[in-house]
Design an enzyme around this catalytic site. Structure first.
Site, PDB file in Angstrom:
ATOM      1  CD1 TRP A   9       9.999 -30.689 -13.414  1.00  0.00           C
ATOM      2  CD2 TRP A   9       9.319 -28.899 -14.562  1.00  0.00           C
ATOM      3  NE1 TRP A   9       8.954 -31.094 -14.233  1.00  0.00           N
ATOM      4  CE2 TRP A   9       8.523 -30.009 -14.950  1.00  0.00           C
ATOM      5  CE3 TRP A   9       9.061 -27.660 -15.162  1.00  0.00           C
ATOM      6  CZ2 TRP A   9       7.497 -29.919 -15.898  1.00  0.00           C
ATOM      7  CZ3 TRP A   9       8.041 -27.565 -16.090  1.00  0.00           C
ATOM      8  CH2 TRP A   9       7.271 -28.691 -16.455  1.00  0.00           C
ATOM      9  CG  ASN A  10       6.048 -25.764 -11.949  1.00  0.00           C
ATOM     10  OD1 ASN A  10       6.530 -26.431 -11.035  1.00  0.00           O
ATOM     11  ND2 ASN A  10       4.778 -25.462 -11.986  1.00  0.00           N
ATOM     12  CE  LYS A  45      13.306 -35.935  -6.005  1.00  0.00           C
ATOM     13  NZ  LYS A  45      13.501 -35.472  -7.406  1.00  0.00           N
ATOM     14  N   GLY A  91       3.349 -31.473  -7.549  1.00  0.00           N
ATOM     15  CA  GLY A  91       3.719 -32.113  -8.806  1.00  0.00           C
ATOM     16  C   GLY A  91       2.506 -32.707  -9.477  1.00  0.00           C
ATOM     17  CD  GLU A 131      -0.300 -26.581  -6.002  1.00  0.00           C
ATOM     18  OE1 GLU A 131      -1.082 -26.892  -6.919  1.00  0.00           O
ATOM     19  OE2 GLU A 131       0.740 -25.945  -6.175  1.00  0.00           O
ATOM     20  CG  LEU A 132      -1.796 -33.306  -6.347  1.00  0.00           C
ATOM     21  CD1 LEU A 132      -2.692 -34.506  -6.153  1.00  0.00           C
ATOM     22  CD2 LEU A 132      -0.329 -33.720  -6.297  1.00  0.00           C
ATOM     23  CB  CYS A 178      -0.336 -26.347 -10.785  1.00  0.00           C
ATOM     24  SG  CYS A 178       0.059 -25.053  -9.628  1.00  0.00           S
ATOM     25  CD  GLU A 236      -1.227 -30.243 -14.885  1.00  0.00           C
ATOM     26  OE1 GLU A 236      -0.744 -31.281 -14.407  1.00  0.00           O
ATOM     27  OE2 GLU A 236      -1.331 -29.172 -14.265  1.00  0.00           O
TER      28      GLU A 236
HETATM   29  P1  NDP Z   1       6.240 -35.439 -11.042  1.00  0.00           P
HETATM   30  O1  NDP Z   1       5.011 -35.315 -10.252  1.00  0.00           O
HETATM   31  O2  NDP Z   1       6.635 -36.804 -11.456  1.00  0.00           O
HETATM   32  O3  NDP Z   1       7.467 -34.779 -10.279  1.00  0.00           O
HETATM   33  C1  NDP Z   1       7.373 -33.878  -9.200  1.00  0.00           C
HETATM   34  C2  NDP Z   1       8.418 -34.225  -8.144  1.00  0.00           C
HETATM   35  O4  NDP Z   1       8.166 -35.551  -7.657  1.00  0.00           O
HETATM   36  C3  NDP Z   1       9.842 -34.266  -8.688  1.00  0.00           C
HETATM   37  O5  NDP Z   1      10.743 -33.864  -7.672  1.00  0.00           O
HETATM   38  C4  NDP Z   1      10.000 -35.739  -9.007  1.00  0.00           C
HETATM   39  O6  NDP Z   1      11.349 -36.123  -9.120  1.00  0.00           O
HETATM   40  C5  NDP Z   1       9.324 -36.368  -7.813  1.00  0.00           C
HETATM   41  N1  NDP Z   1       8.909 -37.741  -8.012  1.00  0.00           N
HETATM   42  C6  NDP Z   1       8.632 -38.399  -9.165  1.00  0.00           C
HETATM   43  N2  NDP Z   1       8.276 -39.676  -8.909  1.00  0.00           N
HETATM   44  C7  NDP Z   1       8.320 -39.846  -7.561  1.00  0.00           C
HETATM   45  C8  NDP Z   1       8.047 -40.920  -6.676  1.00  0.00           C
HETATM   46  N3  NDP Z   1       7.645 -42.112  -7.126  1.00  0.00           N
HETATM   47  N4  NDP Z   1       8.189 -40.725  -5.357  1.00  0.00           N
HETATM   48  C9  NDP Z   1       8.563 -39.541  -4.873  1.00  0.00           C
HETATM   49  N5  NDP Z   1       8.858 -38.474  -5.659  1.00  0.00           N
HETATM   50  C10 NDP Z   1       8.723 -38.614  -6.986  1.00  0.00           C
HETATM   51  O7  NDP Z   1       6.101 -34.504 -12.315  1.00  0.00           O
HETATM   52  P2  NDP Z   1       7.046 -34.418 -13.599  1.00  0.00           P
HETATM   53  O8  NDP Z   1       8.165 -33.517 -13.297  1.00  0.00           O
HETATM   54  O9  NDP Z   1       7.381 -35.775 -14.130  1.00  0.00           O
HETATM   55  O10 NDP Z   1       6.041 -33.724 -14.617  1.00  0.00           O
HETATM   56  C11 NDP Z   1       5.004 -34.491 -15.217  1.00  0.00           C
HETATM   57  C12 NDP Z   1       3.731 -33.698 -15.298  1.00  0.00           C
HETATM   58  O11 NDP Z   1       3.278 -33.365 -14.002  1.00  0.00           O
HETATM   59  C13 NDP Z   1       3.848 -32.339 -15.985  1.00  0.00           C
HETATM   60  O12 NDP Z   1       3.796 -32.458 -17.360  1.00  0.00           O
HETATM   61  C14 NDP Z   1       2.674 -31.637 -15.409  1.00  0.00           C
HETATM   62  O13 NDP Z   1       1.514 -32.010 -16.098  1.00  0.00           O
HETATM   63  C15 NDP Z   1       2.603 -32.140 -13.989  1.00  0.00           C
HETATM   64  N6  NDP Z   1       3.253 -31.224 -13.019  1.00  0.00           N
HETATM   65  C16 NDP Z   1       2.475 -30.438 -12.249  1.00  0.00           C
HETATM   66  C17 NDP Z   1       3.065 -29.532 -11.377  1.00  0.00           C
HETATM   67  C18 NDP Z   1       2.257 -28.628 -10.528  1.00  0.00           C
HETATM   68  O14 NDP Z   1       2.708 -27.535 -10.204  1.00  0.00           O
HETATM   69  N7  NDP Z   1       1.084 -29.046 -10.063  1.00  0.00           N
HETATM   70  C19 NDP Z   1       4.509 -29.389 -11.282  1.00  0.00           C
HETATM   71  C20 NDP Z   1       5.245 -30.310 -12.101  1.00  0.00           C
HETATM   72  C21 NDP Z   1       4.610 -31.179 -12.937  1.00  0.00           C
HETATM   73  P3  NDP Z   1      12.012 -36.080 -10.602  1.00  0.00           P
HETATM   74  O15 NDP Z   1      12.005 -34.675 -11.023  1.00  0.00           O
HETATM   75  O16 NDP Z   1      13.346 -36.616 -10.416  1.00  0.00           O
HETATM   76  O17 NDP Z   1      11.130 -36.972 -11.472  1.00  0.00           O
END
Ligand code: NDP
Length: 495
Positions: free
Chosen positions: A154-155, A178, A231, A253-254, A287, A386
């Site tokens: 979402w960021n 997705k 994510g 990309e984590l 990130c 993080e």
């Molecule tokens: P997630 O990694 O859970 O979400 C990222 C994406 O993955 C979203 O589209 C999410 O859907 C989807 N997702 C979640 N669970 C699954 C699964 N089991 N299988 C497939 N897809 C899945 O991150 P969050 O949004 O929950 O954020 C949590 C933390 O992650 C943040 O606080 C931050 O620390 C980190 N983050 C890092 C990012 C980066 O740019 N590296 C970006 C976002 C988060 P849905 O949104 O519906 O959960």
């Protein structure tokens, strides 16, 4: 009060209602107001999207489309994004609370992603290999993989989607996206623009919904040839394991916990601005946030003074206003996560020099003050994990060796910043830091042309640049025997 508008999935070139008939609300984090309701995707929606993408992939028109023509479509998509930039920036800012100024900046750059891969489309080529047998012609071909799944956060929804969609299409794949449940709107609009640009129905599909209900079935779908994810490290690890089990590739990309290092020979005023940019821009929800700041003891007090003074003066408020500097966190749980990390840091002995409180920003939203933590060390959870919010941990150091060890003492390896006027030291640090991107006297610089890779728990595979095309293609080696004579000894391998 009027009903919020409804957003459907985008499957096979058209808006498609969800199989379940269910929708979920998405709210503006600055005000709490519900903006729209999005289709709640499930495994049947995912199956329909993967089927549409596969049909589009197998279609003879797509298979026979020249690479140059594919490039034209990408160029047109980039142009359409540019034409709709203001609408997309505004929509994204309303959805995730990032400053409209920042989203305008991202949207001004985003067409370049599509234009870059437009130019690359007809340069994807194999090689002729000089094997030792001159009677054999051996050449390689880079083929598209098939249906690529893209899961995005979402960021920065459109930018992070662009990092995947543009090279995937460039290489001749079709895609199912997705997006995060918190930011469905702009990615759906992007899929419409792809059709307007001339991509055939099914080339770009979007299924909205939750990670467990829509993301997981996408990862698990047997029709998927590749998964590309941005994510959290926890979700990325699960996705990598699922992909490995089916022998498909994953690009991940984590997260990060990036060091931003200020040496005694730095221009401290510039370094302080770089520290502020690294952790308070985008409310720290990137990130690459420079969340661990190391300052040489000779400049530690001055840097602390400058950064905390600037942090205190940051204007919190409506992300749509031109003079706002810090918007809300993207949703209430994210604010609560940030707050709990600051509480944890306090309980571990950290001192909150400035900030350290949640606020509604006077708008009823979910904001968190720019926060500087001191009396901290690398062993604390708030310094190791993080946070993804506007929280900087600032620590002193004495020697270059010491700071290299501290900076590299992390599970992550996404990025690092170095502030120095010593050229030799700049190069030395670039080599010694265990991070996929190193910025010297700048921070948060990025370009679709520049490949990037997360080291350690920050990722797998390369995004951007020409390198990423390898992630979206498979390599075929073709051997043609040009000798029409009898085939030699069948029991000896031919080279
Ligand atoms: P997630 O990694 O859970 O979400 C990222 C994406 O993955 C979203 O589209 C999410 O859907 C989807 N997702 C979640 N669970 C699954 C699964 N089991 N299988 C497939 N897809 C899945 O991150 P969050 O949004 O929950 O954020 C949590 C933390 O992650 C943040 O606080 C931050 O620390 C980190 N983050 C890092 C990012 C980066 O740019 N590296 C970006 C976002 C988060 P849905 O949104 O519906 O959960």
């Amino acid at each position: 009060m009027s009903e919020p508008r409804r957003l459907y999935h985008f499957i096979g070139g058209k808006p498609t209602p969800p199989d379940s008939g269910e929708y979920f609300p998405s709210a503006n984090p600055a005000t709490g107001e519900v903006l729209y309701e999005a289709a709640r995707g499930n495994h049947r929606d995912i199956a329909a999207a993967v089927e549409a993408a596969r049909k589009a992939f197998d279609d003879s028109q797509w298979q026979e489309l020249s690479q140059t023509r594919r490039g034209h479509l990408l160029r047109r998509l980039g142009d359409l994004i540019a034409e709709n930039a203001e609408e997309l920036a505004r929509s994204e800012s309303l959805d995730n609370g990032k400053l409209l100024r920042e989203m305008r900046g991202q949207l001004a750059t985003l067409p370049e992603y599509y234009h870059y891969y437009a130019g690359l489309a007809d340069k994807i080529q194999g090689d002729v290999i000089p094997t030792s047998d001159r009677r054999v012609l051996n050449y390689t071909v880079r083929e598209p993989l098939g249906v690529v799944g893209a899961i995005t956060p979402w960021n920065s929804p459109l930018t992070l989607t662009g990092s995947k969609l543009a090279p995937a299409l460039c290489a001749g794949n079709t895609v199912v996206i997705k997006p995060s449940e918190h930011t469905s709107a702009t990615v759906l609009r992007l899929a419409e623009l792809a059709v307007e640009a001339g991509f055939p129905p099914g080339a770009v599909n979007v299924v909205t919904g939750f990670g467990g209900e829509a993301g997981q079935p996408l990862v698990d779908h047997p029709g998927l040839a590749k998964i590309s994810f941005t994510g959290s490290t926890a979700t990325g690890s699960r996705i990598a394991a699922a992909a490995a089990g089916r022998f498909i590739g994953s690009t991940l990309e984590l997260g990060g916990k990036s060091p931003n290092i200020v040496f005694e020979d730095a221009d401290v005023a510039n370094a302080a601005t770089g520290v502020v940019a690294g952790i308070f821009a985008a409310a720290g929800q990137t990130c690459i946030a420079g969340s661990r700041v190391f300052a040489h003891r000779a400049v530690y007090d001055e840097l602390l003074e400058r950064v905390s003074e600037r942090a205190r003066s940051i204007r919190i408020g409506d992300p749509l206003a031109d003079d706002t500097e810090l918007g809300p966190l993207a949703f209430p749980d994210q604010r609560d996560k940030v707050a709990s990390y600051v509480d944890l840091a306090r309980s571990e002995g950290a001192r909150v020099l400035t900030g350290g409180r949640a606020t509604d920003g006077g708008l009823g939203g979910c904001f968190y003050e720019p926060t500087v933590l001191v009396d901290v060390h690398n062993g604390m959870r708030a310094v190791r994990e993080e946070i993804f919010g506007p929280v900087a941990a600032i620590m002193p150091f004495d020697t270059e060796d010491e700071v290299v060890a501290l900076a590299n003492d992390t599970d992550y390896g996404l990025a690092a910043g170095v502030w120095t006027t010593n050229l030799a030291r700049a190069h030395r640090m670039a080599a010694r830091l265990d991070a996929g991107t190193v910025w010297v006297n700048t921070y948060r610089a990025m370009s679709p042309m520049s490949p990037r890779q997360g080291f350690k728990a920050s990722g797998v595979g390369v995004e951007h640049g020409t390198e990423t095309i390898k992630e979206y293609t498979r390599l075929k080696s073709v051997w043609i025997n040009t000798d029409e004579g009898p085939v030699p000894d069948p029991f000896v391998m031919r080279g």
